[in-house]
Design a protein around this motif. Sequence first.
Motif, PDB file in Angstrom:
ATOM      1  N   LYS A  63       0.813  -1.101  -0.066  1.00  0.00           N
ATOM      2  CA  LYS A  63      -0.094  -0.080  -0.026  1.00  0.00           C
ATOM      3  C   LYS A  63       0.852   1.358  -0.050  1.00  0.00           C
ATOM      4  N   MET A  64       1.701   1.101  -1.263  1.00  0.00           N
ATOM      5  CA  MET A  64       2.428   2.731  -1.095  1.00  0.00           C
ATOM      6  C   MET A  64       1.698   3.675  -1.766  1.00  0.00           C
ATOM      7  N   ARG A  65       1.980   4.802  -0.954  1.00  0.00           N
ATOM      8  CA  ARG A  65       1.183   6.016  -1.097  1.00  0.00           C
ATOM      9  C   ARG A  65       2.076   7.245  -0.866  1.00  0.00           C
ATOM     10  N   LEU A  66       1.450   8.472  -1.282  1.00  0.00           N
ATOM     11  CA  LEU A  66       1.951   9.622  -1.422  1.00  0.00           C
ATOM     12  C   LEU A  66       1.146  10.791  -0.469  1.00  0.00           C
ATOM     13  N   ASP A  67       1.957  11.631   0.240  1.00  0.00           N
ATOM     14  CA  ASP A  67       0.974  12.438   0.916  1.00  0.00           C
ATOM     15  C   ASP A  67       0.578  13.518   0.067  1.00  0.00           C
ATOM     16  N   ILE A  68      -0.692  14.083   0.213  1.00  0.00           N
ATOM     17  CA  ILE A  68      -1.305  15.215  -0.335  1.00  0.00           C
ATOM     18  C   ILE A  68      -0.709  16.646   0.152  1.00  0.00           C
ATOM     19  N   ILE A  69      -0.310  17.390  -0.791  1.00  0.00           N
ATOM     20  CA  ILE A  69       0.261  18.612  -0.367  1.00  0.00           C
ATOM     21  C   ILE A  69      -0.770  19.794  -0.803  1.00  0.00           C
ATOM     22  N   ALA A  70      -1.104  20.498   0.202  1.00  0.00           N
ATOM     23  CA  ALA A  70      -1.981  21.730  -0.078  1.00  0.00           C
ATOM     24  C   ALA A  70      -3.050  21.435  -0.918  1.00  0.00           C
ATOM     25  N   ASN A  71      -3.765  20.139  -0.473  1.00  0.00           N
ATOM     26  CA  ASN A  71      -4.844  19.780  -1.021  1.00  0.00           C
ATOM     27  C   ASN A  71      -4.980  19.601  -2.531  1.00  0.00           C
ATOM     28  N   LYS A  72      -3.528  19.488  -3.108  1.00  0.00           N
ATOM     29  CA  LYS A  72      -3.493  19.285  -4.429  1.00  0.00           C
ATOM     30  C   LYS A  72      -2.615  18.073  -4.468  1.00  0.00           C
ATOM     31  N   LYS A  73      -2.946  17.202  -5.530  1.00  0.00           N
ATOM     32  CA  LYS A  73      -2.087  16.203  -5.655  1.00  0.00           C
ATOM     33  C   LYS A  73      -1.387  16.157  -6.778  1.00  0.00           C
ATOM     34  N   TYR A  74      -0.095  16.745  -6.737  1.00  0.00           N
ATOM     35  CA  TYR A  74       0.765  16.805  -7.885  1.00  0.00           C
ATOM     36  C   TYR A  74       1.554  15.691  -8.603  1.00  0.00           C
ATOM     37  N   LEU A  75       1.709  14.771  -7.488  1.00  0.00           N
ATOM     38  CA  LEU A  75       2.495  13.470  -7.997  1.00  0.00           C
ATOM     39  C   LEU A  75       1.714  12.183  -7.326  1.00  0.00           C
ATOM     40  N   ASP A  76       1.998  11.207  -8.056  1.00  0.00           N
ATOM     41  CA  ASP A  76       1.411   9.837  -7.719  1.00  0.00           C
ATOM     42  C   ASP A  76       2.547   8.851  -8.176  1.00  0.00           C
ATOM     43  N   VAL A  77       2.381   7.509  -7.279  1.00  0.00           N
ATOM     44  CA  VAL A  77       3.140   6.581  -7.884  1.00  0.00           C
ATOM     45  C   VAL A  77       2.513   5.411  -8.601  1.00  0.00           C
ATOM     46  N   ASN A  78       2.928   5.088  -9.650  1.00  0.00           N
ATOM     47  CA  ASN A  78       2.378   3.787 -10.461  1.00  0.00           C
ATOM     48  C   ASN A  78       2.889   2.467  -9.781  1.00  0.00           C
ATOM     49  N   LYS A  79       1.848   2.051  -8.917  1.00  0.00           N
ATOM     50  CA  LYS A  79       2.358   0.925  -8.198  1.00  0.00           C
ATOM     51  C   LYS A  79       2.720  -0.478  -8.808  1.00  0.00           C
ATOM     52  N   GLU A  80       2.520  -0.214 -10.194  1.00  0.00           N
ATOM     53  CA  GLU A  80       2.656  -1.481 -11.053  1.00  0.00           C
ATOM     54  C   GLU A  80       4.153  -1.357 -11.502  1.00  0.00           C
ATOM     55  N   THR A  81       4.557  -0.113 -11.753  1.00  0.00           N
ATOM     56  CA  THR A  81       5.887  -0.043 -12.349  1.00  0.00           C
ATOM     57  C   THR A  81       6.630   1.006 -11.348  1.00  0.00           C
ATOM     58  N   GLY A  82       6.101   1.445 -10.296  1.00  0.00           N
ATOM     59  CA  GLY A  82       6.934   2.199  -9.304  1.00  0.00           C
ATOM     60  C   GLY A  82       7.486   3.238  -9.940  1.00  0.00           C
ATOM     61  N   GLU A  83       6.868   4.153 -10.866  1.00  0.00           N
ATOM     62  CA  GLU A  83       7.495   5.244 -11.337  1.00  0.00           C
ATOM     63  C   GLU A  83       6.640   6.415 -10.742  1.00  0.00           C
ATOM     64  N   LEU A  84       7.232   7.402 -10.363  1.00  0.00           N
ATOM     65  CA  LEU A  84       6.919   8.735  -9.948  1.00  0.00           C
ATOM     66  C   LEU A  84       6.213   9.673 -11.060  1.00  0.00           C
ATOM     67  N   TYR A  85       4.958   9.835 -11.200  1.00  0.00           N
ATOM     68  CA  TYR A  85       4.499  10.932 -12.413  1.00  0.00           C
ATOM     69  C   TYR A  85       3.898  12.091 -11.851  1.00  0.00           C
ATOM     70  N   ILE A  86       3.561  12.846 -12.970  1.00  0.00           N
ATOM     71  CA  ILE A  86       3.070  14.080 -12.811  1.00  0.00           C
ATOM     72  C   ILE A  86       1.538  13.808 -12.926  1.00  0.00           C
ATOM     73  N   VAL A  87       0.795  14.233 -11.789  1.00  0.00           N
ATOM     74  CA  VAL A  87      -0.773  14.173 -11.821  1.00  0.00           C
ATOM     75  C   VAL A  87      -1.093  15.532 -12.171  1.00  0.00           C
ATOM     76  N   GLU A  88      -0.688  16.599 -11.863  1.00  0.00           N
ATOM     77  CA  GLU A  88      -1.148  17.925 -12.022  1.00  0.00           C
ATOM     78  C   GLU A  88       0.021  19.126 -12.141  1.00  0.00           C
ATOM     79  N   LYS A  89      -0.103  19.872 -13.359  1.00  0.00           N
ATOM     80  CA  LYS A  89       1.069  20.549 -13.627  1.00  0.00           C
ATOM     81  C   LYS A  89       1.301  21.518 -12.632  1.00  0.00           C
TER      82      LYS A  89
END
Length: 807
Positions: A63-89
């Motif tokens: 259950k890997m997860r990233l903390d939400i900053i300022a109510n905006k989720k700019y990044l997330d982790v692809n649990k299948e590939t383990g890649e950190l990617y951009i959710v919002e500019k």
Amino acid sequence: MEAHCVLQPWKRYVSVFILFFATMNTLSAVTHYSIPEEMEEGSVVANLAADLGLDVKTLSRRKMRLDIIANKKYLDVNKETGELYIVEKIDREYLCASKTATTCFLKLDATIENPIRIFNIELEIMDINDNAPNFRRDSIHLDISESTPTGERFSLNNAVDSDVGTNSVKTYYLSESEHFNIEVQTGRDGSKFADLILKKTLDREEQAVHNLILTAVDGGVPARSGTANIIVRVLDTNDNAPQFEKDNYNINIMENYPFGSLVVKLNATDIDDGTNSDIVYSFSLYTSEKAQGTFSLNPANGEIRVKEMINYEDFRIYDMEVIATDKGTTSLSGQCKLTILVTDMNDNHPEISIKSFQSPVKEDIAVDTVIAVVSVSDKDSGDNGKVDIHIADQLPFALRESSDNYYELVVSQPLDREKVPEYEITFTVTDRGSPPLSDNETITLELLDVNDNVPQFPQSFYTIPVMENNAPGALLNSLTAFDPDLHENQYLVYFIIEKEIVNTSMSMLFSINPENGNLYALKTFDYEIEKEFLFHIEARDSGVPPLSSNVTVHIIIVDQNDNTPVIVSPWRAHGSMVEEKIPRSTDKGSLVSKVIAIDTDSVQNSRITYQFLQVTDATLFSLDQYNGEIRTMRMFSYRDPRHQRLVVIAKDNGDPALSATVTIKLSTVETAVKAYSDMTEVPLEYDIFSDLNLYLVIGLGSVSFLLLITILVTCVLKCQKPMPSKAAPPSRNSVISDRNSTIADSTLVSNDAYWYSLFLAETRKGKLVVRQPVPKAGSRYIVSSLPRSTGLTETSDSAASTLQYPK
């Protein structure tokens, strides 16, 4: 994407994890990533699982997860590939709004369970040049006074750029302007701002508004820029003085111009604005009170009108200066000169003014010397104001024009104060009007004396007669000289120029008053001793240098009748009685006797005339009043007394006359007495000579005749006993002289020149006839006696010589 693993000191994280994870036994390192902002959604930042060393397959389970900053989720982790990617500019400027931070970090915590592990992820958001510089206001308004000095700075609104670093504002640019430029400044925070600098003085009258464009440029690539309009409004200062249309106004008006008439309307303009351009007109202090009293000036519109009567004779030129002043705080003014010329009619006489006059002047002033400067003028104009000047032609002066209407009076001929002591010089000026008008001015030039004249005697030769027996100290004459000079140049001093005569100085004989030239005799003169004196008198003036002249003085001693005639023939031994014998048979006209008298005086005083004072018979004898010859007027008769008494008076021609007498007692005898004529020569000391005239011829003839008779009588007497005492044969004696004649028995006394003495000398041997010249010098009284026993019988004729008067 680039990922960085940054290992921090363990002590730091120890403290952190002790504070937050006291129950955890494992520490996690910080994983650092850098990404540019504005990445597209879905863009992979990094393979977080691989970087954290996690198994990709366990990510979902754990259950890997990233903390939400300022109510905006700019990044997330692809649990299948383990890649950190951009959710919002991610907008860095939004995320990191503060411009103070040079970096912008996005911190995330990645959490996994079973076991629980927390990984710190630090994502640095790199700035991209996505923002252009921007000015807060599109227009910047500046009010700058035109009097602002160059170099003055004006702050401008700076441009802002949300970007940072090199992407922020790098510099500013200003549109082209000759009056302004900018200077880019860097603030303490690194920001850039620009100052507007005045590089050339502004002139509102030339350009009232300046429109500039300020451009801010960042340092990005490509660069972005932003602009703002700078509107500079030039504020007016009172830097422009009012200006007249012309600097000088020349206006001609006729005299007697009507009151209130417009002469001229002046117009001045001021290119300033507002009150700085409002104008008031006034006369300057250089405008005379006369001009201000004659003309009025309207202060609002500049009209000049006639205020008083215009009289050309009073003023023909009115010079005025009109000032136009603006109403600025610091008022400025401009001026113009106004010359009003009054046209004249020929109703004025020309005038002459003596500008310089030198009087008195020395009489030897050089020719061409200026002695006066005069100016001529005429208030009229044209030919009416043209003036001619002249002086009298006969004056020794001339007029020479030195400049316009100025003339110099110069000496044209040598001056002589003695001829003309002062001159009345009249300048006459005449205009060329029709009819011409004239005027004159007279000056008196006085001449100062210089010692240029020698003293002058009225005569060059003075002949001064001085009567003998004069009183010592008597005034002889006043030898006053004249010097036409003045003052000390005419003060004369008189001197006798020394001259010695027979070792006697003239100053011992004469003296002269040095002040007035009166000549005095210092002694009594005797004509019979001194007859004349010749010397010189000098007159010397007191000038510097002194001048002198002399005159010859001839003193002639004038004879005075101070000597009584002396009868020298007939010779008298004792007393005044002379006895003579004469044959009774003497013919008519026979020479009985000859009375000779001499006078030591001269000229008239020595001229002797003879007269009978008593006579026994006036019909028997005659007496020649000039030569003293006594002759028979008829033959003796028996009735005539035997003894005849004749008293003869010899009188000189003086005034009063002096005289001497002699008594001749004649006795007639019946028989002839033999007498011998001896001729001898009597030496004389005087040269006595004169021209023979008729009397001498007759006398010589008579003597010759008598000589023959005497010889015959002598021969007869030789035969008889000689009786010398009774020998008194008749003798015919003749003396002819121009001046004095002397006959003596045995003595000759003479005192004058040019005469011959012919006389009979009675001796024992007979009669002697002598003719002897008078010598030139010697005693005035010469007596030569012939002894009766000389026995001389020959006749001697000596040549006559002339006695010359001293020259």
